[in-house]
Design an enzyme around this catalytic site. Structure first.
Site, PDB file in Angstrom:
ATOM      1  N   LYS A 196       1.140  -0.807   0.093  1.00 51.34           N
ATOM      2  CA  LYS A 196      -0.160   0.226  -0.229  1.00 51.34           C
ATOM      3  C   LYS A 196       0.796   1.217   0.096  1.00 51.34           C
ATOM      4  O   LYS A 196       1.671   1.600   1.174  1.00 51.34           O
ATOM      5  CB  LYS A 196      -0.976   0.293   1.258  1.00 51.34           C
ATOM      6  CG  LYS A 196      -1.430   1.297   1.305  1.00 51.34           C
ATOM      7  CD  LYS A 196      -2.437   1.028   2.475  1.00 51.34           C
ATOM      8  CE  LYS A 196      -3.564   2.905   2.696  1.00 51.34           C
ATOM      9  NZ  LYS A 196      -4.673   2.168   3.610  1.00 51.34           N
ATOM     10  N   ARG A 206     -11.312   9.916   2.356  1.00 54.09           N
ATOM     11  CA  ARG A 206     -10.474  10.232   3.232  1.00 54.09           C
ATOM     12  C   ARG A 206     -11.786  11.674   3.608  1.00 54.09           C
ATOM     13  O   ARG A 206     -12.092  11.164   5.040  1.00 54.09           O
ATOM     14  CB  ARG A 206      -9.546  11.275   3.651  1.00 54.09           C
ATOM     15  CG  ARG A 206      -8.366   9.991   3.883  1.00 54.09           C
ATOM     16  CD  ARG A 206      -6.910  10.298   3.317  1.00 54.09           C
ATOM     17  NE  ARG A 206      -6.069  10.080   3.236  1.00 54.09           N
ATOM     18  CZ  ARG A 206      -4.293  10.269   3.111  1.00 54.09           C
ATOM     19  NH1 ARG A 206      -4.208  10.852   3.232  1.00 54.09           N
ATOM     20  NH2 ARG A 206      -3.564   9.022   2.405  1.00 54.09           N
ATOM     21  N   GLU A 234       7.468  -6.802   1.271  1.00 52.02           N
ATOM     22  CA  GLU A 234       6.161  -6.245   1.764  1.00 52.02           C
ATOM     23  C   GLU A 234       5.552  -7.665   1.660  1.00 52.02           C
ATOM     24  O   GLU A 234       4.496  -8.258   2.927  1.00 52.02           O
ATOM     25  CB  GLU A 234       5.434  -5.384   1.259  1.00 52.02           C
ATOM     26  CG  GLU A 234       5.846  -3.853   2.571  1.00 52.02           C
ATOM     27  CD  GLU A 234       5.978  -3.491   3.203  1.00 52.02           C
ATOM     28  OE1 GLU A 234       5.143  -4.164   4.020  1.00 52.02           O
ATOM     29  OE2 GLU A 234       6.328  -2.863   4.048  1.00 52.02           O
ATOM     30  N   LYS A 249      -2.359  -1.572  -3.778  1.00 52.69           N
ATOM     31  CA  LYS A 249      -3.000  -0.162  -3.907  1.00 52.69           C
ATOM     32  C   LYS A 249      -2.551   1.270  -3.715  1.00 52.69           C
ATOM     33  O   LYS A 249      -1.234   1.165  -2.952  1.00 52.69           O
ATOM     34  CB  LYS A 249      -4.131  -0.552  -2.373  1.00 52.69           C
ATOM     35  CG  LYS A 249      -4.918   0.111  -2.019  1.00 52.69           C
ATOM     36  CD  LYS A 249      -5.444   0.245  -0.586  1.00 52.69           C
ATOM     37  CE  LYS A 249      -5.848   2.506  -0.496  1.00 52.69           C
ATOM     38  NZ  LYS A 249      -6.656   2.233   0.655  1.00 52.69           N
ATOM     39  N   SER A 275     -10.154   5.705  -4.452  1.00 52.81           N
ATOM     40  CA  SER A 275     -11.322   6.454  -4.751  1.00 52.81           C
ATOM     41  C   SER A 275     -11.019   7.593  -5.817  1.00 52.81           C
ATOM     42  O   SER A 275     -11.977   8.733  -6.539  1.00 52.81           O
ATOM     43  CB  SER A 275     -11.598   7.093  -3.400  1.00 52.81           C
ATOM     44  OG  SER A 275     -10.062   7.519  -2.647  1.00 52.81           O
TER      45      SER A 275
END
Ligand code: PBG
Length: 324
Positions: A196, A206, A234, A249, A275
């Site tokens: 991410k 947000r 990761e 992401k 988004s």
């Protein structure tokens, strides 16, 4: 070599093109993210995400039913928490009667076949808008993962099929897995937001949850957008810790990362079309500059081509209607 080989031979008719097509989008790939708020009969539009709403539990129930009717198999839940309930410890996040926990129970009561995935991170619950507990300006890793694992446990006890840690603290997948195993919740899965990035594409989200960081940014826990090898590190660590599904992401700007990971791991990969990506297409379509549906389907197909198995997208219902 030409003329023995002519690439256009395989493109002559719809039937031929379908025969040789390499990737297709399916309703089975789609995960619908949903925003939940307190109240009744609330369907509050999110300004920067046209077509997306903050839903009270009764409306959420309807929305999930209609998604199931369209063939969508999974939802990913986020909650908007009242300011009065926010603190620096995530107290509300572990409340068995909290909004997320009730949302899971509500869905499971009416649409049990829907795979329910819950966001696990402190930012909507944090008075500072950060994903971790803060002390003297620092996000503390180990105390945060303790809370996150209790949060995940409470979601699992409420009936969540998958918990989805999106916080990017170290060791949280192992900590969550351990707590779930100890509680006997061996079938609850973990979809880890493993790669991410500290991205500017999260702005509209947000706004939707009123969860923007109160100060600073998230660069000391989310990844540097320039890094590629680190995404693999990761992801491999999360798999070792017990992640069942890994995630990249944001989506479109990171298709190379999806491909890298596809070539190195065997577990399912989720892409999150976030988004800001959704907002960009909606805005361009509103202006008449892009053909909304065509661009949407092309973008979603690109995730499949890159190697994603699941696609979390605010377009899930729109896409499900167009998939033949
Ligand atoms: C929070 C979280 C974020 C998103 C999903 N979970 C925002 C952030 O990290 O600041 C973004 C999703 C989107 O933009 O659609 N842990």
């Amino acid at each position: 070599m030409y003329p023995n080989q002519r690439n256009r031979r395989l493109r002559q008719s719809p039937a031929l093109r379908q025969l040789v097509s390499e990737n297709q989008l399916s309703r089975n790939d789609l995960v619908l993210p949903l925003f939940v708020v307190e109240g009744t009969k609330v369907k509050d539009p999110i300004a920067s995400m046209p077509g997306c709403y903050r839903l009270s539990l009764d409306m959420l129930q309807e929305e999930v039913k209609s998604a199931a009717d369209m063939g969508i198999k999974a939802v990913l839940l986020f909650v908007k928490v009242d300011d009065a309930l926010k603190d620096n410890k995530g107290t509300e996040a572990v409340n068995p009667e909290g909004l997320m926990q009730r949302a899971v129970r509500t869905i499971k009561a009416t649409t049990p076949e829907m795979v329910v995935m819950t966001d696990v991170a402190l930012d909507p619950y944090s008075s500072y808008g950060h994903d971790g507990i803060l002390e003297e300006g620092k996000i503390l890793n180990d105390p945060t993962i303790e809370v996150l694992s209790q949060m995940a446990l409470s979601h699992a006890l409420a009936g969540a099929d998958f918990v989805a840690p999106s916080d990017m603290m170290d060791g949280r997948v192992l900590c969550i897995r351990t707590v779930l195993e100890e509680a006997g919740l061996v079938d609850t899965g973990i979809m880890s937001y493993s790669a991410k990035y500290a991205s500017s594409f999260y702005g509209p989200f947000r706004e939707a949850l009123d969860s923007a960081p109160g100060f600073g940014d998230k660069r000391n826990y989310q990844m540097d957008p320039g890094n590629r090898l680190e995404a693999l590190t990761e992801t491999l660590r999360d798999i070792q810790e017990g992640a069942d599904i890994v995630m990249v992401k944001p989506g479109l700007a990171y298709l190379d990362i999806i491909r890298d990971i596809r070539e190195n791991v065997e577990v399912p990969i989720a892409a999150y079309q976030v988004s800001g990506e959704y907002a960009m297409l909606k805005a361009a379509a509103e202006k008449g500059w892009l053909d909304h549906d065509a661009v949407m389907m092309e973008q979603l197909l690109a995730f499949k081509r890159a190697g994603a198995n699941l696609i979390a997208t605010y377009h899930a219902k729109e896409a499900a209607q167009l998939i033949t």
